[in-house]
Design an enzyme around this catalytic site. Structure first.
Site, PDB file in Angstrom:
ATOM      1  N   CYS B  86      29.248  39.366  36.470  1.00  0.00           N
ATOM      2  CA  CYS B  86      30.659  39.360  36.846  1.00  0.00           C
ATOM      3  C   CYS B  86      30.933  38.324  37.938  1.00  0.00           C
ATOM      4  O   CYS B  86      30.824  37.133  37.691  1.00  0.00           O
ATOM      5  CB  CYS B  86      31.090  40.776  37.244  1.00  0.00           C
ATOM      6  SG  CYS B  86      32.872  41.015  37.215  1.00  0.00           S
ATOM      7  N   HIS B 203      28.915  44.523  32.899  1.00  0.00           N
ATOM      8  CA  HIS B 203      28.059  45.072  33.958  1.00  0.00           C
ATOM      9  C   HIS B 203      26.923  45.930  33.398  1.00  0.00           C
ATOM     10  O   HIS B 203      27.087  47.144  33.264  1.00  0.00           O
ATOM     11  CB  HIS B 203      28.897  45.958  34.884  1.00  0.00           C
ATOM     12  CG  HIS B 203      29.830  45.207  35.771  1.00  0.00           C
ATOM     13  ND1 HIS B 203      29.468  44.766  37.027  1.00  0.00           N
ATOM     14  CD2 HIS B 203      31.102  44.813  35.586  1.00  0.00           C
ATOM     15  CE1 HIS B 203      30.497  44.130  37.586  1.00  0.00           C
ATOM     16  NE2 HIS B 203      31.502  44.137  36.731  1.00  0.00           N
ATOM     17  N   GLU B 205      24.380  46.950  34.933  1.00  0.00           N
ATOM     18  CA  GLU B 205      23.935  47.910  35.953  1.00  0.00           C
ATOM     19  C   GLU B 205      24.804  49.167  35.980  1.00  0.00           C
ATOM     20  O   GLU B 205      24.440  50.162  36.582  1.00  0.00           O
ATOM     21  CB  GLU B 205      23.897  47.226  37.338  1.00  0.00           C
ATOM     22  CG  GLU B 205      25.232  47.123  38.066  1.00  0.00           C
ATOM     23  CD  GLU B 205      26.151  46.033  37.523  1.00  0.00           C
ATOM     24  OE1 GLU B 205      25.860  45.477  36.443  1.00  0.00           O
ATOM     25  OE2 GLU B 205      27.175  45.762  38.176  1.00  0.00           O
TER      26      GLU B 205
END
Lengths: 82, 232
Positions: B86, B203, B205
């Site tokens: 990002c 994302h 994560e």
């Protein structure tokens, strides 16, 4: 002296903020405005009284940081009274 | 094996990345403050998401001049794996560690939702272990994720197999409806020529536990852990 920098998106790049503002102006009845482009205005205070020197410094600042030349154009303006 | 997660003023996914690496994958992980001039002895670097320097000027424009970014450039030049997520992707673009640029989302809205990704290339440290023919469900959360590359660059990216992820529909097709931001050619992630630096808007994560709605992000971290294991 002061140097002014105007940064705009290059012609080939879609400017969604400009486009949205243009639509809003059209809705408000501004029929004669055929396009809107939105950019940035940056004012530098430069420690020199030589316009050419100030221009060169501003150009360096644009190339290095202030503009992303992949998608933006910049125009450096030295006010007339300088 | 050690991971480094960069921290800029305004980073807000640094702890998510740390959590994914340290607690989910059990790897030694440390934060690296942007003012540090060395990465220490890490084996891979994550440039996390957020709003570094408040996104002032342009997303990532100021962060790229942080002292730590020189160390990241050196690390990348030596072949070290670097993943920009990002805002981290935006920083890597501004730092010219990845080609192209990022514009405001076509529809001008900040978009936060699950998207489906097709892995276009497994030839990177972060995608080698992504199963074949599997779409990844990973969230995006950004206002400026509209990836742009001029025609010539786009052709180069395609020819060199540097497009890593594309936004697709449930059938795996690259259709405009699956594109959350207007990115050229539905691009969600790319890599550099040497293939060790990867940038992506979604994302991973945030997709490492069932409770988060998806565990597909794990494949990326498993890939790089595997990559490091075999190169150590």
């Amino acid at each position: 002296m002061q140097v002014e920098i105007v940064i705009t998106l290059r012609e080939s790049i879609l400017d969604p903020k400009g486009k949205a503002s243009h639509h809003a102006l059209e809705n408000l009845g501004f029929k004669d405005i055929s396009g809107v482009r939105i950019g940035k205005f940056i004012q530098l205070d430069v420690d020199t009284d030589q316009p050419e020197k100030a221009r060169q410094l501003a150009e360096k600042a644009c190339e290095k940081l202030l503009a992303n030349t992949v998608m933006e154009n910049y125009e450096i303006r030295i006010p007339d009274n300088a | 094996m050690k991971f480094g997660v960069l921290v800029f003023p305004g980073s807000n996914c640094d702890h998510d990345a740390y959590h994914a690496l340290k607690h989910i994958h059990g790897t030694e992980t440390r934060f690296i403050w942007h003012k540090e001039s060395s990465l220490g002895d890490v084996d891979a670097v994550i440039v996390p998401g957020g709003f570094s320097y408040g996104d002032y000027l342009r997303s990532g424009a100021i962060a790229r001049f942080s002292p730590v970014m020189n160390a990241v450039a050196d690390f990348a030049a030596k072949g070290g794996p670097v993943l920009g997520i990002c805002n981290g992707f935006q920083i890597l673009l501004e730092a010219r560690l990845l080609p192209g640029t990022m514009m405001a989302n076509e529809h001008l809205r900040f978009t936060c939702k699950q998207v489906l990704l097709k892995t276009e290339s497994h030839q990177t440290p972060f995608t080698s272990k992504v199963p074949e023919n599997t779409l990844l469900e990973i969230p995006v959360a950004h206002g400026e994720g509209n990836y742009y590359a001029e025609k010539e660059l786009l052709k180069e990216l395609e020819d060199q197999d540097q497009i890593i992820f594309r936004y697709v529909n449930a059938q795996g097709d690259t259709v405009p409806e699956a594109n959350p931001n207007g990115s050229v050619s539905n691009i969600a992630g790319i890599c550099n020529k040497a293939r060790n630096v990867v940038g992506m808007m979604p994302h991973p994560e945030r997709a490492v536990e069932k409770s988060l709605g998806s565990e597909d992000g794990r494949y990326l971290f498993e890939s790089v852990i595997n990559h490091i294991t075999y190169s150590l």
